[in-house]
Enzyme design. Structure first.
Site, PDB file in Angstrom:
ATOM      1  NE  ARG A  43     -12.513   4.509  10.322  1.00 54.10           N
ATOM      2  CZ  ARG A  43     -12.328   3.723   9.269  1.00 54.10           C
ATOM      3  NH1 ARG A  43     -11.107   3.396   8.904  1.00 54.10           N
ATOM      4  NH2 ARG A  43     -13.342   3.263   8.576  1.00 54.10           N
ATOM      5  CG  ASN A  74     -17.594   1.825   8.393  1.00 56.21           C
ATOM      6  OD1 ASN A  74     -18.144   2.766   7.829  1.00 56.21           O
ATOM      7  ND2 ASN A  74     -16.348   1.463   8.141  1.00 56.21           N
ATOM      8  CD  GLU A 126      -7.876  20.515  -7.993  1.00 55.69           C
ATOM      9  OE1 GLU A 126      -8.237  21.688  -7.857  1.00 55.69           O
ATOM     10  OE2 GLU A 126      -7.592  19.775  -7.037  1.00 55.69           O
ATOM     11  CE  LYS A 166      -4.929  19.804  -4.849  1.00 54.40           C
ATOM     12  NZ  LYS A 166      -6.326  19.945  -4.600  1.00 54.40           N
ATOM     13  CD  GLU A 174      -4.075  23.109  -2.337  1.00 60.55           C
ATOM     14  OE1 GLU A 174      -4.298  22.185  -3.141  1.00 60.55           O
ATOM     15  OE2 GLU A 174      -4.797  23.335  -1.368  1.00 60.55           O
TER      16      GLU A 174
END
Ligand code: F6R
Length: 613
Positions: free
Chosen positions: A27, A100, A485, A489, A492
């Protein structure tokens, strides 16, 4: 984002808690800590850095006890340091809290508690919870200490605002662990003689697969092998456990096969959390008083890759709403070009990680030129945030997939909030227009929840086109950066050749690469430039392209007449629309890569954070 783990059972809790923290490392975090109830006293061990550091410190202190809590901290309020690490305690050191989320009214509460004589030891919002419980306990009667603690927690929950989950332990109520859930994740694990609470299932999956999911506003009372849940009204509810069949890895991805897919689905929450910051005073975020905000004359934006595309959208926003001229540079270019010195310039650096070497270099240059610097960044305590004069945090949680998705939409959301606030400050936007723009922004997360429902439609289409040699993305105005973008994407994660262009440019060259069957994605929501996009569709189709129109429902029929496939995205105001338009392109990249068998979360040759030039 922060990770919580709690254990109450018959054995020493320390190994369970340290192991749980390791399972929550994915996380993201910058420090960690544990508190164990040993012989009626709380023993707390904390360390900056990795859980391994905490483990070493815990070995030295060697606490022992059957009830304990642990935490990995992803800094939000206060820098990463041992004092700011959780668990946090009250004045007496007998109440301990791990948390949290964000307590939005913590400054008011902190001031009130200080006036009542409470002494704070950290800069965190979390510490107010411990002191508030301590304060409330002074005024609460009950049959026993356990009952008093539950009542004090209930009263505390009424006083704190925001999205949060926390765990609490009190030295006077040994064997009881309390978990509270309010819009931040918290799950309960049921063992035979032990009970767990955690931010996420992987933390205890090794010990039990029986899980209870809490509803918002619920409180769980954990004892060794026995759990009670109180609903929002304080009434006990029957609990139903679910048997989780996930393995450890799948559990970390929230049940999704890849982090990229999980993070696409995280976007409604990421926007919601980012906007929590945007509700704050912008003068404060920017570190500028109103006259200085009014006086801004130039904005320079620098960033790399996906963050650069967010910056390009930001230019349209700031020029539209604040009327301030904006330049957007790839950070690697800004560093080495001549940038004329101009006074009253704000240099904005956008970065998910805050560790990108080129972006850091660009900020150093901006500082040398005497510009005020602002980071839009997702990692508190990162190099970029320490370097810049101020920071607007995108609270989208750790992004693990190398291909950036939720950080991108959070960055654009932040740019929009920034632009309308600058516009209000310098008078370019009236108060009534600002209120309207702001209201629309506050609905964005809901619209994003609709947008992510498009996965199936996109996935279905990819079956037909995934083997194409090249893919083209076209858009105009705020959708031009989205075309860039979409192409990035896809490149990639699927290693296919993909290019994004301003739709008005195709006639000036790019149209020559369109061939029979070339998939062309048109970003064309209803709006002032829709007609022009219709023409672009026709031009591409005439060359044999397979045209996919991405539009809003009000333009469906017209889009259908010029395309082979239509994707419908929920409509929002024309400036927020690009934040939703990118979603089908994220799913597209994901599903093409999946069909091609690529390593989606860790594409070849790429690193999540590029810390070298
Ligand atoms: C794209 C991607 C990269 C990053 C770029 C900047 O999916 O992840 O293009 O956007 O390397 O990284 P940050 O935002 O960490 O500065």
């Amino acid at each position: 984002m922060c990770g919580i783990i709690g254990y109450v059972g018959k054995k020493n809790s320390v190994p369970y808690i340290i192991d749980g923290l390791k399972k929550l490392e994915y996380r993201g975090y910058d420090s960690a800590g544990i508190s164990i109830l040993q012989d009626g006293k709380l023993v707390t061990v904390r360390a900056v850095g990795k859980v391994a550091e905490l483990e070493k410190a815990a070995l030295l202190a060697s606490p022992q006890g059957t009830t304990g809590i642990g935490h990995t901290r992803w800094a939000t309020h206060g820098k990463p340091s041992e004092e700011n690490s959780h668990p946090h305690t009250d004045c007496s050191g007998e109440i301990v809290v791990v948390h949290n989320g964000i307590i939005e009214n913590y400054l008011v509460l902190r001031a009130k508690l200080i006036s009542l004589g409470h002494k704070f030891k950290s800069e965190t919002d979390t510490e107010v919870i411990a002191h508030l419980i301590e304060e409330n306990l002074k005024h609460i009667r009950g049959n026993n200490e356990e009952e008093r603690l539950v009542k004090a927690v209930q009263r505390t929950n009424k006083e704190i605002a925001g999205a949060f989950a926390y765990g609490v332990m009190w030295a006077h109520a040994p064997g009881l662990l309390i978990g509270v859930k309010n819009q931040s994740p918290l799950v309960i694990g049921l063992g035979k003689t032990e009970s767990f609470l955690a931010s996420d299932v992987p933390a205890f999956l090794q010990h039990t697969h029986k899980v209870v999911f809490l509803e918002e506003g619920e409180i769980a009372l954990l004892r060794a092998g026995r759990v009670t849940v109180l609903d929002k009204t304080g009434a006990e509810r029957t609990i139903k456990s679910v048997k989780i069949s996930w393995d450890q890895k799948t559990a970390q991805k929230g049940g999704y096969p890849h982090f990229m897919l999980k993070e696409i689905y995280d976007q409604p929450q990421a926007i919601e959390d980012t906007l929590r910051t945007a509700r704050a005073d912008f003068g404060k975020i920017l570190g500028l008083d109103t006259p200085a905000l009014r006086g801004l004359q130039n904005v320079h934006i620098t960033a790399c890759g996906t963050a650069y595309h967010a910056g390009l959208v930001g230019k349209y926003y700031i020029e539209q709403f604040a009327g301030i001229p904006v330049s957007v540079d790839l950070a690697s270019e800004y560093k080495y070009r001549t940038v004329p010195h101009k006074s009253k310039t704000l240099a904005i650096a956008i970065s998910q990680s805050g560790e990108t070497a080129d972006t850091i270099g660009a900020v150093k240059k901006a500082k040398e030129l005497g510009f005020r610097t602002l980071a839009i960044c997702n990692v508190l305590g990162s190099t970029l945030t320490r370097l810049c004069d101020s920071t607007f945090f995108t609270h989208c949680g750790p992004e693990i997939s190398v291909a950036s998705t939720k950080a991108f939409t959070s960055q654009i959301t932040a740019m929009y909030a920034l632009a309308i606030s600058l516009g209000l400050a310098n008078g370019n936007v009236s108060k009534s227009s600002f209120d309207k723009l702001y209201r629309e922004l506050m609905h964005l997360s809901k619209a994003m929840s609709e947008a992510v429902k498009m996965e199936y439609t996109v996935r279905h289409l990819t079956r037909k086109i995934y083997k194409a040699d090249r893919f083209i993305f076209l858009g105009r105005h705020v959708h031009f950066p989205i075309a860039l973008e979409g192409a990035l994407k896809l490149k990639e994660v699927s290693y296919r050749s993909a290019e994004g262009f301003a739709a008005g440019e195709i006639k000036h060259g790019p149209i020559s690469i369109i061939d029979k069957g070339t998939p062309v994605f048109m970003l064309m929501p209803q709006g002032p430039l829709f007609e022009k996009m219709l023409s672009a569709c026709q031009e591409c189709r005439a060359r044999g392209a397979f045209v996919v129109a991405i539009t809003t429902p009000d333009a469906e029929q017209q889009a259908k007449s010029v395309s082979d496939k239509v994707f419908l995205v929920p409509p929002v105001n024309e400036f927020l629309q690009p934040i939703l338009m990118v979603v089908p392109l994220q799913f597209l990249a994901y599903w093409i890569a999946k069909r091609l068998g690529c390593d989606i979360d860790q594409p070849r040759n790429l690193a999540k954070s590029v810390t070298v030039e």
